[in-house]
Design a protein around this motif. Sequence first.
Motif, PDB file in Angstrom:
ATOM      1  N   UNK A   1       0.793  -1.218   0.000  1.00  0.00           N
ATOM      2  CA  UNK A   1       0.000   0.000   0.000  1.00  0.00           C
ATOM      3  C   UNK A   1       0.825   1.267   0.000  1.00  0.00           C
ATOM      4  N   UNK A   2       1.981   1.231  -0.662  1.00  0.00           N
ATOM      5  CA  UNK A   2       2.854   2.391  -0.694  1.00  0.00           C
ATOM      6  C   UNK A   2       2.979   2.933  -2.108  1.00  0.00           C
ATOM      7  N   UNK A   3       3.206   4.234  -2.208  1.00  0.00           N
ATOM      8  CA  UNK A   3       3.311   4.918  -3.488  1.00  0.00           C
ATOM      9  C   UNK A   3       4.726   5.473  -3.637  1.00  0.00           C
ATOM     10  N   UNK A   4       5.345   5.198  -4.798  1.00  0.00           N
ATOM     11  CA  UNK A   4       6.677   5.733  -5.067  1.00  0.00           C
ATOM     12  C   UNK A   4       6.624   6.782  -6.175  1.00  0.00           C
ATOM     13  N   UNK A   5       7.452   7.799  -6.030  1.00  0.00           N
ATOM     14  CA  UNK A   5       7.710   8.754  -7.098  1.00  0.00           C
ATOM     15  C   UNK A   5       9.132   8.510  -7.586  1.00  0.00           C
ATOM     16  N   UNK A   6       9.290   8.365  -8.890  1.00  0.00           N
ATOM     17  CA  UNK A   6      10.611   8.120  -9.475  1.00  0.00           C
ATOM     18  C   UNK A   6      11.134   9.428 -10.041  1.00  0.00           C
ATOM     19  N   UNK A   7      12.317   9.861  -9.580  1.00  0.00           N
ATOM     20  CA  UNK A   7      12.898  11.135  -9.999  1.00  0.00           C
ATOM     21  C   UNK A   7      14.200  10.892 -10.758  1.00  0.00           C
ATOM     22  N   UNK A   8      14.347  11.601 -11.866  1.00  0.00           N
ATOM     23  CA  UNK A   8      15.593  11.583 -12.620  1.00  0.00           C
ATOM     24  C   UNK A   8      16.505  12.674 -12.079  1.00  0.00           C
ATOM     25  N   UNK A   9      17.812  12.354 -11.969  1.00  0.00           N
ATOM     26  CA  UNK A   9      18.799  13.335 -11.528  1.00  0.00           C
ATOM     27  C   UNK A   9      19.636  13.773 -12.731  1.00  0.00           C
ATOM     28  N   UNK A  10      20.214  14.966 -12.685  1.00  0.00           N
ATOM     29  CA  UNK A  10      20.881  15.532 -13.871  1.00  0.00           C
ATOM     30  C   UNK A  10      22.043  14.730 -14.422  1.00  0.00           C
ATOM     31  N   UNK A  11      22.646  13.855 -13.636  1.00  0.00           N
ATOM     32  CA  UNK A  11      23.770  13.078 -14.160  1.00  0.00           C
ATOM     33  C   UNK A  11      23.314  11.766 -14.775  1.00  0.00           C
ATOM     34  N   UNK A  12      21.996  11.565 -14.889  1.00  0.00           N
ATOM     35  CA  UNK A  12      21.476  10.339 -15.479  1.00  0.00           C
ATOM     36  C   UNK A  12      21.124   9.268 -14.471  1.00  0.00           C
ATOM     37  N   UNK A  13      21.411   9.514 -13.204  1.00  0.00           N
ATOM     38  CA  UNK A  13      20.999   8.577 -12.160  1.00  0.00           C
ATOM     39  C   UNK A  13      19.557   8.884 -11.767  1.00  0.00           C
ATOM     40  N   UNK A  14      19.024   8.125 -10.848  1.00  0.00           N
ATOM     41  CA  UNK A  14      17.646   8.355 -10.440  1.00  0.00           C
ATOM     42  C   UNK A  14      17.395   7.839  -9.041  1.00  0.00           C
ATOM     43  N   UNK A  15      16.277   8.239  -8.490  1.00  0.00           N
ATOM     44  CA  UNK A  15      15.912   7.798  -7.154  1.00  0.00           C
ATOM     45  C   UNK A  15      14.400   7.565  -7.100  1.00  0.00           C
ATOM     46  N   UNK A  16      14.016   6.478  -6.476  1.00  0.00           N
ATOM     47  CA  UNK A  16      12.604   6.194  -6.223  1.00  0.00           C
ATOM     48  C   UNK A  16      12.348   6.440  -4.746  1.00  0.00           C
ATOM     49  N   UNK A  17      11.306   7.205  -4.450  1.00  0.00           N
ATOM     50  CA  UNK A  17      11.044   7.645  -3.074  1.00  0.00           C
ATOM     51  C   UNK A  17       9.611   7.287  -2.692  1.00  0.00           C
ATOM     52  N   UNK A  18       9.464   6.622  -1.563  1.00  0.00           N
ATOM     53  CA  UNK A  18       8.127   6.368  -1.042  1.00  0.00           C
ATOM     54  C   UNK A  18       7.572   7.678  -0.499  1.00  0.00           C
ATOM     55  N   UNK A  19       6.547   8.192  -1.160  1.00  0.00           N
ATOM     56  CA  UNK A  19       6.026   9.511  -0.790  1.00  0.00           C
ATOM     57  C   UNK A  19       4.671   9.452  -0.114  1.00  0.00           C
ATOM     58  N   UNK A  20       4.005   8.315  -0.166  1.00  0.00           N
ATOM     59  CA  UNK A  20       2.661   8.257   0.400  1.00  0.00           C
ATOM     60  C   UNK A  20       2.244   6.807   0.584  1.00  0.00           C
ATOM     61  N   UNK A  21       1.158   6.625   1.299  1.00  0.00           N
ATOM     62  CA  UNK A  21       0.482   5.333   1.357  1.00  0.00           C
ATOM     63  C   UNK A  21      -0.967   5.574   0.963  1.00  0.00           C
ATOM     64  N   UNK A  22      -1.653   4.531   0.624  1.00  0.00           N
ATOM     65  CA  UNK A  22      -3.047   4.714   0.254  1.00  0.00           C
ATOM     66  C   UNK A  22      -3.953   3.899   1.161  1.00  0.00           C
ATOM     67  N   UNK A  23      -5.177   4.396   1.303  1.00  0.00           N
ATOM     68  CA  UNK A  23      -6.206   3.742   2.108  1.00  0.00           C
ATOM     69  C   UNK A  23      -7.421   3.463   1.240  1.00  0.00           C
ATOM     70  N   UNK A  24      -8.099   2.356   1.514  1.00  0.00           N
ATOM     71  CA  UNK A  24      -9.347   2.059   0.817  1.00  0.00           C
ATOM     72  C   UNK A  24     -10.427   3.022   1.313  1.00  0.00           C
ATOM     73  N   UNK A  25     -11.587   3.077   0.648  1.00  0.00           N
ATOM     74  CA  UNK A  25     -12.630   4.035   1.064  1.00  0.00           C
ATOM     75  C   UNK A  25     -13.031   3.935   2.526  1.00  0.00           C
ATOM     76  N   UNK A  26     -12.981   2.728   3.109  1.00  0.00           N
ATOM     77  CA  UNK A  26     -13.359   2.580   4.518  1.00  0.00           C
ATOM     78  C   UNK A  26     -12.204   2.896   5.456  1.00  0.00           C
ATOM     79  N   UNK A  27     -11.044   3.277   4.896  1.00  0.00           N
ATOM     80  CA  UNK A  27      -9.896   3.646   5.723  1.00  0.00           C
ATOM     81  C   UNK A  27      -8.937   2.514   6.000  1.00  0.00           C
ATOM     82  N   UNK A  28      -9.066   1.409   5.289  1.00  0.00           N
ATOM     83  CA  UNK A  28      -8.155   0.289   5.519  1.00  0.00           C
ATOM     84  C   UNK A  28      -6.768   0.590   4.970  1.00  0.00           C
TER      85      UNK A  28
END
Length: 428
Positions: free
Chosen positions: A341-368
């Motif tokens: 239940x985690x969300x990642x954002x993938x970012x490109x860096x200027x030298x051609x490398x990159x980083x994936x960062x867990x930026x959020x989690x998600x919940x179902x409509x009932x809050x699970x």
Amino acid sequence: MAIAKRGLVLGATAVAAAGVIVTGAGLHLSQSKAFFEESPKEVIDEVWQLIDNTYVDATFNQTDWEAVRTDYLSRDYSSPEAAYDAVREMLELLEDPYTRFMDPDEFRNMQIDTSGELTGVGIQITQEEETDEIVVVAPIEDTPAFEAGLRSKDVIVEIDGQSTEGMELNDAVSLIRGPVGSGVTLTVRRDAEIIDFDLTRARIEIHPVRYSVNDAPEGPIGYIRLTQFSSNAASEMKEAIDDLESQNVVGYVLDLRSNPGGLLYSSIEIARMWIDEGGIVSTVNRQGVADEEIANNRALTDRPLVVLVDGGSASASEILSGALQDNGRAQLVGTQTFGKGLVQSVRSLPDGSGVAITIAKYLTPSGRDINQQGIEPDIVVELSEEEQEELSDNRDRIGTLEDPQYRQAQELVLQIVRANQNTAIEPQ
């Protein structure tokens, strides 16, 4: 703060083995490539800033993040590679397998977009937090891994004879990837059995939606199998529903088994095709609820729906199945889902490398919060080892009455259809 849907990765792994990767994050180009190469320390500060600004856990795993920056920037780095090692070491403090750094070669290997064309053997893998084992989330249909019989929860113990013990996830990906037409041997542990799979890497065009009509005494049943939430999944799903509606099906079975996830916006668009009103998913970052998605009164059908899930149904599959279950729109049949239940954002860096960062989690409509928990089906139907092998060897039986989980799902749809018919003929 709203989160841009098209930049979010919801696959059960943010790195998907053998080139199976769903990304789409916006580029982060704040400094020149040349400057990064001349000042390798800058990549450390760039990654530190991204974590500081967006990481889901404001405590940074109970780490003094300011002190971490001071420590790593006080060191001297003789080359970009030395700085890359330092970044990886820094990110290990978060103890989050989904937040990771990729050097330029690794990042290039990962940059297959979600157009539906994949290169590799066709599996998504993750690294278990407690054991560090490399585990198959799910094989993708019509890929070498699927054809060979790899399954969700298989533990990869060797790649071409090299032990994966202590191996980083990105290193496993690099070993599994390779030129189209070349071979790779994956040795997996399945329960107590050790199995070798000799695979040939391929370039595969994926159509994530397949559908058919199954006859029943009460009327035709529409069967839709969704294998991943790629950028073309929603359009193919709409075509399937429209066609099946034109054939006057009396109900639907939606098959999300072994669907490892994909793009957040794709799962939301598909949910809106089934749900006329109600919540779909809430995305929660460290400031609180960042975004809530709801249905928009544009459902394509209100006919009875049953959803098939299993341990390979992950992330975006869990968003969709959780939304359908919480809104009372569908019942779930099968086994407990993967629990990612985690969300990642993938970012490109200027030298051609990159980083994936867990930026959020998600919940179902009932809050699970389903992370590491998964979603329990309404009706549990386990497949025996023999039944799994039978379906793996005879894929044309999947989604037919010879498929025990599908058989239960169809019977549940027909029960609802019969109940509705009886209600309709009752005298007013």
